[in-house]
Design an enzyme around this catalytic site. Structure first.
Site, short mmCIF file in Angstrom:
data_model
loop_
_atom_site.label_atom_id
_atom_site.label_comp_id
_atom_site.label_asym_id
_atom_site.label_seq_id
_atom_site.Cartn_x
_atom_site.Cartn_y
_atom_site.Cartn_z
N VAL A 59 0.80 -1.22 0.00
CA VAL A 59 0.00 0.00 0.00
C VAL A 59 0.83 1.28 0.00
CG1 VAL A 59 -0.20 0.26 2.52
CG2 VAL A 59 -2.08 1.01 1.04
N TYR A 60 2.10 1.20 0.38
CA TYR A 60 2.91 2.41 0.47
C TYR A 60 3.03 3.08 -0.90
CZ TYR A 60 4.48 0.80 5.10
OH TYR A 60 4.55 0.38 6.41
N ALA A 61 2.66 4.36 -0.93
CA ALA A 61 2.67 5.13 -2.18
C ALA A 61 1.90 4.40 -3.28
CB ALA A 61 4.09 5.45 -2.63
N ASP A 62 0.87 3.68 -2.86
CA ASP A 62 0.01 2.95 -3.81
C ASP A 62 0.80 1.99 -4.70
OD1 ASP A 62 -2.24 4.31 -2.83
OD2 ASP A 62 -1.91 5.98 -4.19
N GLY A 63 1.77 1.32 -4.11
CA GLY A 63 2.57 0.33 -4.83
C GLY A 63 3.91 0.84 -5.32
#
Length: 326
Positions: A59-63
């Site tokens: 999920v970090y920075a949307d992948g």
């Protein structure tokens, strides 16, 4: 850099883990994230300082964090010499099956993470939170199959109640499934509620403990006060605002600054040295958006606090409600 076994495994990790939530690209959900060009020097610096343990999440920075971390590690390190961890649980799309810890989502998420990371396996695959909508037996069996397929070497967990973690460990043993080897709890000088049950459980079960937010999102790095508590990230990080900001939080931060001044050391080193002084702790997860952040983190490994200093650091703490489980 010192190295230590992760829990009861034979895997050796650095006493500092580089958290990579800051890296990837700015998005609507992550407006303070650094882009790839800005991120890569920190990953290289960490490797040069002997850090071999890197933590990210889908999920970090949307992948984008996984993509940036994966490319940097391929360019700067040998895959077998680093310990790469990622996580699954949070929404990765709008659909009802694009989140959680169902078999369907776990099997899709591990393949998507491996593709973004550009690797055949992760060393540590962690559940980011407890899924109240999926039977834990379903989650554990799916994670076991991920390990048996060679896509993960070990599995770990993050913030949850101790009774939930105990249940998961018991069921894994009962069914002969792969056991969690690590716990990633919320733990620092201004949030110590995990000392009540989770940390004793981990010590008893020989679980590696890799706490997140060991510097309380920068609150324990000095220079912050209740009147002046707005960093660029703090302005847009609603989650951080939900965790810290009580008067007694700042009293603890002031005590860290006081002892740091007495020792002639940065406050961050004192705060991290306190976390590292706890025998149950394997490696705090430290983020870095300035080169000095890594310098302080690595230096903290060599800082020994006296019992009097530890007592003074812990003295202002007041009990908190449970924070960080969602």
């Amino acid at each position: 850099m010192d190295y230590i076994r992760l829990g009861n495994t034979g895997l050796h990790v650095s006493r500092i883990c580089l958290g990579t939530m800051t890296y990837g690209k700015p998005t609507e959900r992550w407006p303070w994230a650094l882009d790839e060009e800005q991120s890569r020097p920190f990953i290289k610096q960490a490797l040069e300082k002997g850090i071999n343990f890197f933590d990210t999440a889908d999920v970090y920075a949307d992948g984008a964090s996984e993509e940036v971390v994966g490319r940097a590690l391929r360019d700067f390190a040998k895959r077998d010499e680093v310990v790469l961890a990622t996580k699954v649980f949070n929404p990765m799309g709008p659909g009802p099956n694009n989140k959680g810890l169902s078999r369907k989502h776990i099997m899709s998420a591990i393949d998507a993470s491996l593709k973004r990371l550009g690797t055949d396996y992760v060393d540590l695959y962690q559940i980011h939170r407890w899924d109240y909508n999926t039977p834990i037996e379903e989650t554990l069996e799916a994670l076991h199959d991920v390990v048996k397929a060679g896509k993960a070497r070990y599995i770990g967990a993050s913030s949850m109640y101790a009774w939930q973690f105990a249940q998961a460990l018991y069921l894994a043993d009962l069914h002969g499934w792969t056991r969690f080897v690590s716990m990633q709890p919320h733990y620092n000088l201004v949030y110590r509620e995990e000392e009540r049950e989770m940390l004793p459980l981990c010590e008893d079960q020989k679980i590696g403990v890799i706490p997140w937010s060991p510097l309380a999102r920068g609150l324990l790095t000095g220079g912050r006060s209740k009147e002046r508590n707005e960093t660029e990230r703090a302005k847009t990080d609603a989650f951080s605002k939900s965790l810290y900001g009580r008067d007694d939080d700042f009293a603890v931060a002031d005590r860290v600054t006081e002892i740091a001044e007495e020792r002639g050391l940065p406050a961050a080193q004192i705060a991290l040295a306190w976390v590292l002084s706890k025998s149950v702790i394997t490696a705090p997860i430290v983020g870095a958006s300035k080169s000095g952040h890594l310098d302080d983190a690595v230096a903290a490994v060599g800082v020994t606090l006296s019992q009097d200093e530890i007592k003074r650091l812990e003295e202002p703490y007041q009990p908190h409600p449970v924070l960080g489980f969602s």
